[in-house]
Design an enzyme around this catalytic site. Structure first.
Site, PDB file in Angstrom:
ATOM      1  N   GLY A 215       0.818  -1.213   0.000  1.00 58.58           N
ATOM      2  CA  GLY A 215       0.000   0.000   0.000  1.00 58.58           C
ATOM      3  C   GLY A 215       0.845   1.253   0.000  1.00 58.58           C
ATOM      4  O   GLY A 215       2.065   1.188  -0.180  1.00 58.58           O
ATOM      5  N   ASN A 216       0.220   2.388   0.190  1.00 61.07           N
ATOM      6  CA  ASN A 216       0.963   3.648   0.275  1.00 61.07           C
ATOM      7  C   ASN A 216       0.257   4.578   1.255  1.00 61.07           C
ATOM      8  O   ASN A 216      -0.787   4.237   1.818  1.00 61.07           O
ATOM      9  CB  ASN A 216       1.112   4.287  -1.109  1.00 61.07           C
ATOM     10  CG  ASN A 216      -0.230   4.636  -1.714  1.00 61.07           C
ATOM     11  OD1 ASN A 216      -0.914   5.528  -1.229  1.00 61.07           O
ATOM     12  ND2 ASN A 216      -0.635   3.913  -2.752  1.00 61.07           N
TER      13      ASN A 216
END
Ligand code: PMT
Length: 413
Positions: A215-216
């Site tokens: 993810g980020n």
């Protein structure tokens, strides 16, 4: 210096009806938020409302007269309910009791609020608050349905602990939701009325196994600010969200998790769209194979084999204005220009993610807008809502240059 955002509420006269619910005290906070946003708030209180909260409080908050009694000789208005009804850009009733809703559904006019409601041509927004059984009662639901048929907008009460101590649906909706609905109503005649705007927001998550993902740090704040700004200018907004944040009121939302899901949602949403803005931080890679079971830890070094995700913006083509963001930690302008050319965008928003107060998760952002025609505009550090408004201004300029007329779902003409 960071200025407060200029919203659609600025300079608008809002008639705020308050009725006799335990949630009446929340109307003070609502009146305060509307006043701070630059609205002129004319409060009308029913007799029962005054048992829960004093008109003095509302007068102090709004700096305006509070109307309470139809028979009192008004200081300012000749026929008070008519003046209030005519001045209002929107009539908001929050909280609204079952009794007031029933009166409005039946067209009764026996106090200042119900008389104003009958006399006004302004759109009406109602936020009910009451005991859950009263809300669920067929009489109340039928009254709500009748009012909806007449175009009245409702902000549904939320679930939670009620005054009775029970848990149920009947709590006054969150103030942001009420104000969001109000903004959507006021924005209807705005400069983006008739436009369809598709906006992506948040960070995609690419699963590795049933527990873990790649993810980020995108929170969705920038995308959601764009959504609210477009909605407040009257656009029909479709938000494609990879963020957990609740959707702003008055917009359609498609929830997605992965880049592939976002690609499918964007492909569908851009049909007949005028603008696509991709503020989402989309993963560039996904696991080559997603493990069906949770991966066990071992003493061995683990390697992840990754493959590219689809480039959504690259593939989303059509007669709509295409806007991308470029989140950069170095060579901001050169890298953003490269993305503008590579993806053949109309506009790229170069986003410095290294600076304090800019980029991921912050409430402010520092961006430079670069357009296909070579134009470049560096903005100072602004709130994300202000950035959103400036981006929309730039999009409108571009659309005008391309000879955009008011459209009815056919994309740019
Ligand atoms: O959500 P916040 O916490 O408020 O943070 C805001 C933000 C920093 C995420 C936002 O302002 C921002 O910069 N978004 C774009 C982030 C990004 O993915 O940039 P990129 O340079 O990797 O991608 C360029 C453009 O292509 C973007 O518009 C992206 O949405 C799009 N893209 C990227 C990869 C991919 N596979 N498909 C795409 O469509």
């Amino acid at each position: 210096m960071i200025k407060s955002p200029m919203t659609v509420l600025q300079g608008k006269t809002i008639a705020l009806g308050i009725t006799g619910s335990i949630a009446a005290f929340k109307a003070a906070e609502l009146a305060s938020a509307l006043t701070q946003a630059g609205a002129m708030v004319d409060v009308i209180m029913t007799e029962a409302a005054q048992r829960f909260i004093s008109p003095v409080t509302l007068r102090a908050i709004t700096h305006r007269q509070v109307a309470t009694d139809m028979w009192e000789v008004p200081a300012k208005f000749e026929i008070e309910h008519i003046s209030l009804a005519e001045a209002a850009k929107v009539l908001l009733i929050a909280p609204a009791t079952a009794n007031t809703i029933a009166k409005l559904a039946g067209g009764l006019a026996d106090d200042l609020l119900s008389t104003t409601a009958l006399a006004t041509k302004a759109p009406m927004v109602i936020a009910p608050a009451m005991n859950d059984d009263m809300y669920a009662h067929p009489a109340t639901q039928q009254n709500i349905a009748r009012l909806k048929e007449r175009g009245v907008l409702f902000v549904e009460p939320s679930f939670g602990r009620l005054a009775s101590g029970k848990i149920g649906q009947g709590r006054l909706a969150k103030l942001e939701e009420i104000i969001g609905t109000l903004s959507a109503v006021l924005g209807r005649e705005g400069e983006l009325a008739g436009w369809k705007v598709v906006i992506t927001a948040g960070g995609t998550r690419e699963p590795l196994d049933p527990v873990r993902y790649l993810g980020n740090r995108s929170s969705g704040k920038m995308g959601y600010a764009l959504v609210e700004a477009a909605r407040d200018r009257g656009a029909r907004v479709i938000l494609i969200s990879a963020s957990d944040r609740p959707a702003p009121a008055g917009v359609a939302v498609v929830r997605v998790e992965t880049a592939s899901q976002m690609q499918v949602a964007v492909a569908e949403a851009v049909m007949g769209a005028d603008v696509l803005i991709m503020a989402a931080a989309v993963a560039d890679y996904q696991a080559k194979e997603v493990a069906a079971q949770k991966k066990k830890k071992t003493d061995e070094t683990q390697y992840l084999e990754l493959k590219r995700t689809p480039d959504i913006l690259q593939g989303a083509r059509g007669h709509f204005v295409r806007v991308g963001f470029a989140a950069e930690s170095e060579d901001l302008i050169a890298n953003a220009r490269h993305k503008l050319d590579e993806k053949e965008l109309d506009l790229v928003i170069a986003n410095d993610i290294t600076e304090f107060g800019s980029g991921f998760e912050t409430d402010t952002n520092h961006v430079t807008m670069i357009s296909r025609d070579g134009g470049m505009e560096a903005l100072p550090l602004l709130t994300k809502r202000e950035v959103a408004d400036r981006v929309l201004d730039a999009i409108m300029r571009l659309a005008r240059l391309r000879g955009k007329k008011k459209n009815h779902g056919e994309g740019l003409e």
